[in-house]
Enzyme design. Structure first.
Site, PDB file in Angstrom:
ATOM      1  N   HIS A 122       0.873  -1.172   0.000  1.00  0.00           N
ATOM      2  CA  HIS A 122       0.000   0.000   0.000  1.00  0.00           C
ATOM      3  C   HIS A 122       0.919   1.235   0.000  1.00  0.00           C
ATOM      4  O   HIS A 122       0.915   2.026   0.925  1.00  0.00           O
ATOM      5  CB  HIS A 122      -0.945  -0.036   1.213  1.00  0.00           C
ATOM      6  N   GLU A 167      -4.225  -0.238  -5.469  1.00  0.00           N
ATOM      7  CA  GLU A 167      -4.344   0.889  -6.398  1.00  0.00           C
ATOM      8  C   GLU A 167      -3.053   1.189  -7.149  1.00  0.00           C
ATOM      9  O   GLU A 167      -2.447   2.261  -6.973  1.00  0.00           O
ATOM     10  CB  GLU A 167      -4.831   2.138  -5.664  1.00  0.00           C
ATOM     11  N   TYR A 297     -14.806   5.541  -4.760  1.00  0.00           N
ATOM     12  CA  TYR A 297     -15.224   6.711  -3.974  1.00  0.00           C
ATOM     13  C   TYR A 297     -16.143   7.637  -4.756  1.00  0.00           C
ATOM     14  O   TYR A 297     -17.111   8.149  -4.227  1.00  0.00           O
ATOM     15  CB  TYR A 297     -13.988   7.509  -3.513  1.00  0.00           C
ATOM     16  N   GLU A 366     -12.490  -0.878  -0.631  1.00  0.00           N
ATOM     17  CA  GLU A 366     -12.525   0.443   0.024  1.00  0.00           C
ATOM     18  C   GLU A 366     -13.727   1.209  -0.481  1.00  0.00           C
ATOM     19  O   GLU A 366     -13.989   1.225  -1.679  1.00  0.00           O
ATOM     20  CB  GLU A 366     -11.290   1.300  -0.319  1.00  0.00           C
TER      21      GLU A 366
HETATM   22  C1  FCB Z   1      -7.446   5.404  -1.519  1.00  0.00           C
HETATM   23  C2  FCB Z   1      -6.277   4.820  -0.756  1.00  0.00           C
HETATM   24  C3  FCB Z   1      -6.429   4.894   0.736  1.00  0.00           C
HETATM   25  C4  FCB Z   1      -7.073   6.184   1.183  1.00  0.00           C
HETATM   26  C5  FCB Z   1      -8.342   6.441   0.410  1.00  0.00           C
HETATM   27  C6  FCB Z   1      -9.067   7.701   0.816  1.00  0.00           C
HETATM   28  O1  FCB Z   1      -7.009   5.848  -2.761  1.00  0.00           O
HETATM   29  O2  FCB Z   1      -6.092   3.472  -1.111  1.00  0.00           O
HETATM   30  O3  FCB Z   1      -5.171   4.707   1.309  1.00  0.00           O
HETATM   31  O4  FCB Z   1      -6.181   7.209   1.089  1.00  0.00           O
HETATM   32  O5  FCB Z   1      -8.052   6.516  -0.960  1.00  0.00           O
END
Ligand code: FCB
Length: 460
Positions: A122, A167, A297, A366
């Site tokens: 990460h 990511e 997101y 996430e």
């Molecule tokens: C993602 C990341 C995580 C966090 C979220 C808000 O891109 O994987 O570490 O920062 O966004």
């Protein structure tokens, strides 16, 4: 909770964090420097001038965090291993004190009835590897697989689910494309080489994990739902370029074993020199995965734009002749990200439509929102916006499942307020409020809501 969507028994609710964002203790027990330690020292790189040196002090307080997870009732906890704790210089023998920490964490989680989901990378690359070229260099992919093998040799018997990379788009394009993330450089073809070497590193690590006999392995991608601003041909083509950079250059090699069709239109001259690609790479990268993790997101709407830099020799890999347009009329989070839960459903169904049987089972690895949280006089944090965000996105997940998408789990980012990369501590994503000067944890209203939602959805 009466109108909370129903999920079947076995659907996994989880919460996530990552090493550099929560652990602190950057100089403890033999940990070596990472690119984020270096980047944080660069003036202006982090908005509030902070670093992950202390963060949430999780390295010391991890038992408290395991107790918070157990009380929350999640079935999974996604965390990451800091490569510089395992191999302080990015190569060579294991640092046993670093590995001991994660062995304790995994054992404590299992004892608490929470399934650990381990991410190997990460973003915290050992600095000595960056000094030797970082992800621009294929050697880093090989090193990554060696590191994966070391962690799997110790934890493979009890750690059930492994994620190679988090990511890789961010590692390649924010790290080497626009320089917003460590190592903080803006490059052209070398950033595309970094993207490729991340994929190769994933493929090699999958091999190492399989050799160690791990049960489940995959990757976590931040996939975007991209829409054209208008139905005009130039905007439609711009949307294809945006999708290529954000999604397709990752999903095509991983799931179909081929490079993205629109890569020349997206990168022009930058992709002409392909000497970083070798025969056999696609077979390596497309090794079957047990699941695909998706971090979501917010969506993007884009329109056509000229090259920002007409001279290819000075162009970066993020210059792709598209630009984002605003989303008026929808709420935006504290990150400035528009809240569009329906785009998550569309992303999931379009992946299913595009890849069919080649798509492994999905997990949302996430999803969450940063809000302007402030404790009230009684100490509680009434984060109604976060609850609305999570509820609407869980509903989108339930809709996608109802449309036949094989999606098996949902993970909130994040368990804790933490170090939000270039934003430092100025953005809070946690279900649990962290008072950074003292490390005190206080569950927010969203924590209590999520706990009740999990309990309600899993009631017989
Ligand atoms: C993602 C990341 C995580 C966090 C979220 C808000 O891109 O994987 O570490 O920062 O966004």
């Amino acid at each position: 909770m009466s109108d909370f969507p129903a999920f079947p028994p076995g659907f996994e609710f989880g919460a996530a964090t990552s090493a550099y964002q929560i652990e602190g203790a950057t100089g403890k027990d033999g940990r070596g420097p990472s690119i984020w330690d270096t980047f944080c020292l660069r003036g202006g790189a982090i908005r509030d001038g902070s670093s992950g040196d202390t963060a949430c002090d999780h390295y010391r307080r991890h038992r408290e965090d395991v107790a918070l997870l157990a009380d929350l009732g999640v079935s999974t906890y996604r965390f990451s291993v800091a490569w510089p704790r395992i191999q302080p210089s990015g190569a060579g023998p294991v640092n046993p004190r670093g590995l001991d920490f994660y062995a304790r964490l995994v054992d404590d989680l299992l004892a608490a009835g929470v399934t650990p989901v381990l991410t190997l990378y990460h973003w915290d690359l050992p600095q000595p590897l960056e000094d030797a070229g970082g992800w621009r260099s294929r050697d880093t992919s090989e090193r990554f697989a060696q590191y994966a093998a070391l962690v799997a040799a110790r934890l493979g018997d009890r750690e059930p689910r492994w994620i190679t990379l988090n990511e890789p788009w961010c590692s390649a394009f924010l790290g080497y494309g626009n320089g917003e993330h460590a190592p903080g450089v803006s490059e052209g073809t070398p950033a595309l080489a970094a993207a490729h070497h991340l994929l190769v590193g994933h493929g090699l690590a999958m091999g190492a994990l399989r050799a160690a006999g791990v049960r489940e392995a995959g990757i976590a991608l931040n996939l975007d739902h991209v829409s054209p601003a208008t139905p005009r041909a130039d905007d439609l083509a711009a949307a294809v370029r945006a999708e290529t950079q954000r999604n397709v250059m990752w999903t095509e090699p991983l799931l179909e074993g081929r490079y993205a069709a629109a890569e020349s239109d997206t990168w022009g001259e930058l992709i002409e020199c392909q000497d970083f690609r070798r025969d056999g790479d696609l077979a390596l990268v497309s090794a079957p995965m047990d699941f695909l993790g998706i971090n979501y997101y917010t969506p993007s709407t884009v329109r056509a734009a000229p090259w920002r830099e007409p001279d290819p020799a000075r162009r970066t890999a993020m210059d792709n002749r598209f630009e984002a347009v605003p989303h008026p009329g929808v709420r935006h989070t504290a990150m400035g990200w528009p809240v569009v839960p329906g785009a998550l459903r569309q992303l999931l169904t379009s992946l299913r439509d595009r890849y069919g049987a080649r798509l492994p089972p999905l997990h949302i690895t996430e999803n969450g929102s940063a809000e302007h949280d402030a404790p009230a006089a009684d100490g509680t944090v009434h984060d109604a916006e976060r609850i609305a965000y999570l509820e609407s996105h869980l509903r989108a997940v339930a809709e996608a499942r109802a449309e036949g998408v094989d999606l098996r789990g949902y993970t909130v980012w994040s368990l804790l307020d933490n170090f939000e990369w270039a934003y430092g501590y100025s953005r809070r994503f946690g279900l649990v409020h962290v008072d950074f000067p003292t490390g005190t944890r206080t569950p927010k209203a969203s924590y209590h809501w999520y706990k009740a939602a999990i309990a309600a959805s899993q009631a017989p």
